[in-house]
Scaffold this motif. Structure first.
Motif, PDB file in Angstrom:
ATOM      1  N   PHE A  24       0.813  -1.217   0.000  1.00  0.00           N
ATOM      2  CA  PHE A  24       0.000   0.000   0.000  1.00  0.00           C
ATOM      3  C   PHE A  24       0.844   1.264   0.000  1.00  0.00           C
ATOM      4  N   GLU A  25       2.153   1.107   0.115  1.00  0.00           N
ATOM      5  CA  GLU A  25       3.014   2.285   0.113  1.00  0.00           C
ATOM      6  C   GLU A  25       3.743   2.411  -1.204  1.00  0.00           C
ATOM      7  N   GLU A  26       4.089   3.642  -1.537  1.00  0.00           N
ATOM      8  CA  GLU A  26       4.831   3.849  -2.772  1.00  0.00           C
ATOM      9  C   GLU A  26       6.197   3.164  -2.647  1.00  0.00           C
ATOM     10  N   PRO A  27       6.656   2.543  -3.741  1.00  0.00           N
ATOM     11  CA  PRO A  27       7.946   1.863  -3.675  1.00  0.00           C
ATOM     12  C   PRO A  27       9.075   2.858  -3.381  1.00  0.00           C
ATOM     13  N   SER A  28      10.005   2.451  -2.555  1.00  0.00           N
ATOM     14  CA  SER A  28      11.164   3.314  -2.305  1.00  0.00           C
ATOM     15  C   SER A  28      12.368   2.447  -1.961  1.00  0.00           C
ATOM     16  N   GLU A  29      13.526   3.018  -2.091  1.00  0.00           N
ATOM     17  CA  GLU A  29      14.776   2.343  -1.781  1.00  0.00           C
ATOM     18  C   GLU A  29      14.764   1.992  -0.288  1.00  0.00           C
ATOM     19  N   GLY A  30      15.147   0.787   0.050  1.00  0.00           N
ATOM     20  CA  GLY A  30      15.231   0.416   1.460  1.00  0.00           C
ATOM     21  C   GLY A  30      13.882   0.305   2.162  1.00  0.00           C
ATOM     22  N   ALA A  31      12.808   0.170   1.395  1.00  0.00           N
ATOM     23  CA  ALA A  31      11.490   0.000   2.027  1.00  0.00           C
ATOM     24  C   ALA A  31      11.431  -1.367   2.700  1.00  0.00           C
ATOM     25  N   GLY A  32      10.594  -1.492   3.693  1.00  0.00           N
ATOM     26  CA  GLY A  32      10.358  -2.781   4.325  1.00  0.00           C
ATOM     27  C   GLY A  32      11.498  -3.227   5.222  1.00  0.00           C
ATOM     28  N   THR A  33      11.463  -4.520   5.555  1.00  0.00           N
ATOM     29  CA  THR A  33      12.495  -5.116   6.403  1.00  0.00           C
ATOM     30  C   THR A  33      13.121  -6.277   5.662  1.00  0.00           C
ATOM     31  N   LEU A  34      14.445  -6.316   5.661  1.00  0.00           N
ATOM     32  CA  LEU A  34      15.142  -7.434   5.040  1.00  0.00           C
ATOM     33  C   LEU A  34      15.405  -8.498   6.101  1.00  0.00           C
ATOM     34  N   VAL A  35      14.952  -9.726   5.836  1.00  0.00           N
ATOM     35  CA  VAL A  35      15.236 -10.843   6.734  1.00  0.00           C
ATOM     36  C   VAL A  35      16.378 -11.611   6.071  1.00  0.00           C
ATOM     37  N   CYS A  36      17.527 -11.675   6.721  1.00  0.00           N
ATOM     38  CA  CYS A  36      18.709 -12.181   6.018  1.00  0.00           C
ATOM     39  C   CYS A  36      19.680 -12.881   6.975  1.00  0.00           C
ATOM     40  N   ALA A  37      20.774 -13.381   6.414  1.00  0.00           N
ATOM     41  CA  ALA A  37      21.782 -14.044   7.226  1.00  0.00           C
ATOM     42  C   ALA A  37      22.444 -13.030   8.154  1.00  0.00           C
ATOM     43  N   GLU A  38      22.815 -13.533   9.313  1.00  0.00           N
ATOM     44  CA  GLU A  38      23.437 -12.711  10.352  1.00  0.00           C
ATOM     45  C   GLU A  38      24.624 -11.900   9.833  1.00  0.00           C
ATOM     46  N   GLU A  39      25.400 -12.511   8.915  1.00  0.00           N
ATOM     47  CA  GLU A  39      26.618 -11.873   8.418  1.00  0.00           C
ATOM     48  C   GLU A  39      26.329 -10.550   7.719  1.00  0.00           C
ATOM     49  N   LEU A  40      25.098 -10.396   7.218  1.00  0.00           N
ATOM     50  CA  LEU A  40      24.767  -9.168   6.493  1.00  0.00           C
ATOM     51  C   LEU A  40      24.355  -8.042   7.436  1.00  0.00           C
ATOM     52  N   ILE A  41      24.331  -8.344   8.734  1.00  0.00           N
ATOM     53  CA  ILE A  41      23.963  -7.317   9.705  1.00  0.00           C
ATOM     54  C   ILE A  41      25.227  -6.895  10.439  1.00  0.00           C
ATOM     55  N   MET A  42      25.620  -5.654  10.231  1.00  0.00           N
ATOM     56  CA  MET A  42      26.918  -5.196  10.713  1.00  0.00           C
ATOM     57  C   MET A  42      27.049  -5.289  12.227  1.00  0.00           C
ATOM     58  N   GLU A  43      26.223  -4.578  12.915  1.00  0.00           N
ATOM     59  CA  GLU A  43      26.386  -4.444  14.363  1.00  0.00           C
ATOM     60  C   GLU A  43      25.015  -4.708  14.959  1.00  0.00           C
ATOM     61  N   SER A  44      24.942  -5.591  15.920  1.00  0.00           N
ATOM     62  CA  SER A  44      23.643  -5.862  16.515  1.00  0.00           C
ATOM     63  C   SER A  44      23.569  -5.318  17.920  1.00  0.00           C
ATOM     64  N   LYS A  45      22.439  -4.717  18.243  1.00  0.00           N
ATOM     65  CA  LYS A  45      22.205  -4.366  19.637  1.00  0.00           C
ATOM     66  C   LYS A  45      21.954  -5.673  20.390  1.00  0.00           C
ATOM     67  N   ALA A  46      22.017  -5.610  21.706  1.00  0.00           N
ATOM     68  CA  ALA A  46      21.798  -6.825  22.487  1.00  0.00           C
ATOM     69  C   ALA A  46      20.412  -7.392  22.201  1.00  0.00           C
ATOM     70  N   VAL A  47      19.427  -6.501  22.142  1.00  0.00           N
ATOM     71  CA  VAL A  47      18.048  -6.931  21.933  1.00  0.00           C
ATOM     72  C   VAL A  47      17.516  -6.269  20.668  1.00  0.00           C
ATOM     73  N   SER A  48      16.900  -7.055  19.782  1.00  0.00           N
ATOM     74  CA  SER A  48      16.339  -6.500  18.546  1.00  0.00           C
ATOM     75  C   SER A  48      14.835  -6.317  18.623  1.00  0.00           C
ATOM     76  N   GLY A  49      14.179  -7.184  19.389  1.00  0.00           N
ATOM     77  CA  GLY A  49      12.726  -7.105  19.404  1.00  0.00           C
ATOM     78  C   GLY A  49      12.131  -7.756  20.638  1.00  0.00           C
ATOM     79  N   ILE A  50      10.875  -7.418  20.876  1.00  0.00           N
ATOM     80  CA  ILE A  50      10.157  -7.997  22.005  1.00  0.00           C
ATOM     81  C   ILE A  50       8.898  -8.670  21.482  1.00  0.00           C
TER      82      ILE A  50
END
Ligand code: ASP
Ligand code: MG
Length: 418
Positions: free
Chosen positions: A233-259
């Motif tokens: 329902f949103e106009e397409p844009s660069e970096g829209a949404g959430t990428l679910v991917c391998a851990e290696e593609l995430i540079m720095e992780s906070k201790a907690v990501s979600g609840i």
């Protein structure tokens, strides 16, 4: 040509107008140079309606005919999507499960993939077709009968196609614009995540965040399929949404990501059982047979004189979904009647919920548990059961504190900040 899989959920194909809007997105990706495999759900509400028809016609229905009926919603949207694309000048062809063929087991209404041969669809791409529109949620058994994959199964169809065709990515179009740090309806400070690791998504999905079918995330992790969750329902844009991917593609992780949380939990304690080798098996075997999904388990210490108990006895506490509690109770009472276990009584608590903090960063950050417990204690919330894994800490608490706990933890771990 690189291949892209695009999946449109029920709300994204709920009307002809929305199908047109979705088809436009597909057209854009074709213009970007992709051969596209589109996976469609049934129009929203349609599958529920079909399930209703079946139960009304035949309460103890034949599972093969159930699948024949409930799979039909996707056939309609697949055909309509192909027609809409053709009207836009995009060469498209629809595919039902048996035509691909999507080979599955014969477990009707809960079928699993065996394989998805590429030949037929590849041949159509080679002929110049740009889009294959595939009916989600369905397949065909070795007996040649239509099967379905279980509710929400189109997500899994999409990931399976992405894996089978080596797609660059699998975009899941839905009615939310991504995966959030927690449910925005519970905490107004919830923030959309740009990226989340497979393992975190798996924990969040199985802990009650309903964006993706859990099986689809498992499959994506196994085959390393990059998933993107985004809103149609949103106009397409660069970096829209959430990428679910391998851990290696995430540079720095906070201790907690979600609840995550799940409201409808129950706790049961088997009071005064004998403490001997095999007792856990004797309790959880019958529960498994009765189809009870046991989640957290605590076995209490069994010292002599503990809470006035006799020597050689203990208590065992477990949690399960609230609607399975009656079944759990019956299984345990039956086992006692049959003489395979001895216990004094069962104590049920039906007013509990589970709240969990999840994050791969937990592996390298210390002090997450103590911060969680301190936060709950500051709010005067009593913890009834605790369970941990490498990337998750879950607590069982009184249901009436659920919102408060989620909000306080969201604040404590500063999840509103990127
Ligand atoms: N239409 C099916 C359902 O409602 C499958 C899906 O949409 O994923 O469960
Ligand atoms: Mg869905």
């Amino acid at each position: 040509m690189p291949i892209l899989v695009m999946k449109f959920g029920g709300t994204s194909v709920a009307t002809l107008d929305r199908i047109r809007r979705a088809a436009k997105r597909v057209g854009m990706e074709v213009a970007n140079g992709y051969d596209v495999i589109v996976i469609v759900s049934a129009m929203s509400g349609e599958t529920n309606k079909l399930v209703g028809y079946v139960s009304e016609t035949s309460p103890l229905y034949d599972a093969r005919e159930y699948d024949a009926v409930v799979s039909s919603g996707e056939n309609v949207t697949a055909g309509l999507m192909a027609l809409t694309l053709q009207e836009m000048g995009v060469p498209a062809r629809s595919w039902q499960g048996w035509q691909v063929p999507i080979n599955t087991t014969s477990a009707h209404s809960a079928a699993r993939f065996i394989d998805i041969p590429r030949d037929n669809i590849d041949a159509k791409f080679a002929e110049g077709f740009k889009v294959a529109v595939v009916a989600g949620f369905q397949g065909v058994s070795a007996e040649g009968r239509i099967t379905t994959l279980g509710r929400g199964g189109s997500d899994t169809t999409a990931v399976a196609f992405a894996a089978a065709f080596g797609a660059e990515r699998c975009d899941i179009y839905t009615d939310v614009d991504g995966v959030y740090t927690t449910d925005p309806r519970i905490s107004s400070k919830a923030r959309k995540l740009d990226k989340i690791a497979f393992e975190e998504m798996l924990e969040l999905a199985s802990l009650g965040a309903k964006v993706l079918q859990t099986r689809s995330v498992e499959l994506a992790m196994r085959y390393n399929v990059k998933l993107r969750v985004l809103s149609s329902f949103e106009e397409p844009s660069e970096g829209a949404g959430t990428l679910v991917c391998a851990e290696e593609l995430i540079m720095e992780s906070k201790a907690v990501s979600g609840i995550a949380f799940s409201r409808d939990e129950a706790k049961m304690t088997v009071v005064t059982i004998e403490d001997r080798p095999g007792i856990a098996a004797a309790i959880f075997g019958p529960l498994a047979e009765a189809g009870v999904n046991v989640d957290m388990i605590v076995q209490n210490v069994s010292e002599q004189g503990y809470q006035g108990h006799k020597e050689g006895v203990t208590d065992m506490t477990f949690s399960c979904p609230i609607d399975q509690l009656k079944r759990a109770e019956k299984a345990l009472l039956d086992a006692r009647d049959a003489g395979t276990i001895k216990f004094d009584r069962l104590e049920a608590d039906t007013d509990v919920c589970k709240v969990s903090v999840v994050g791969i960063g937990m592996r390298s950050h210390a002090g997450v548990a103590s911060k969680m417990f301190e936060t709950l204690s500051n709010e005067g919330i009593n913890i009834k059961v605790i369970a941990t894994s490498e990337i998750k800490i879950s607590v069982l608490i009184d249901r009436k504190y659920m919102e408060l706990a989620v909000q306080a933890l969201h604040d404590a771990f500063e999840l509103e900040k990127a």
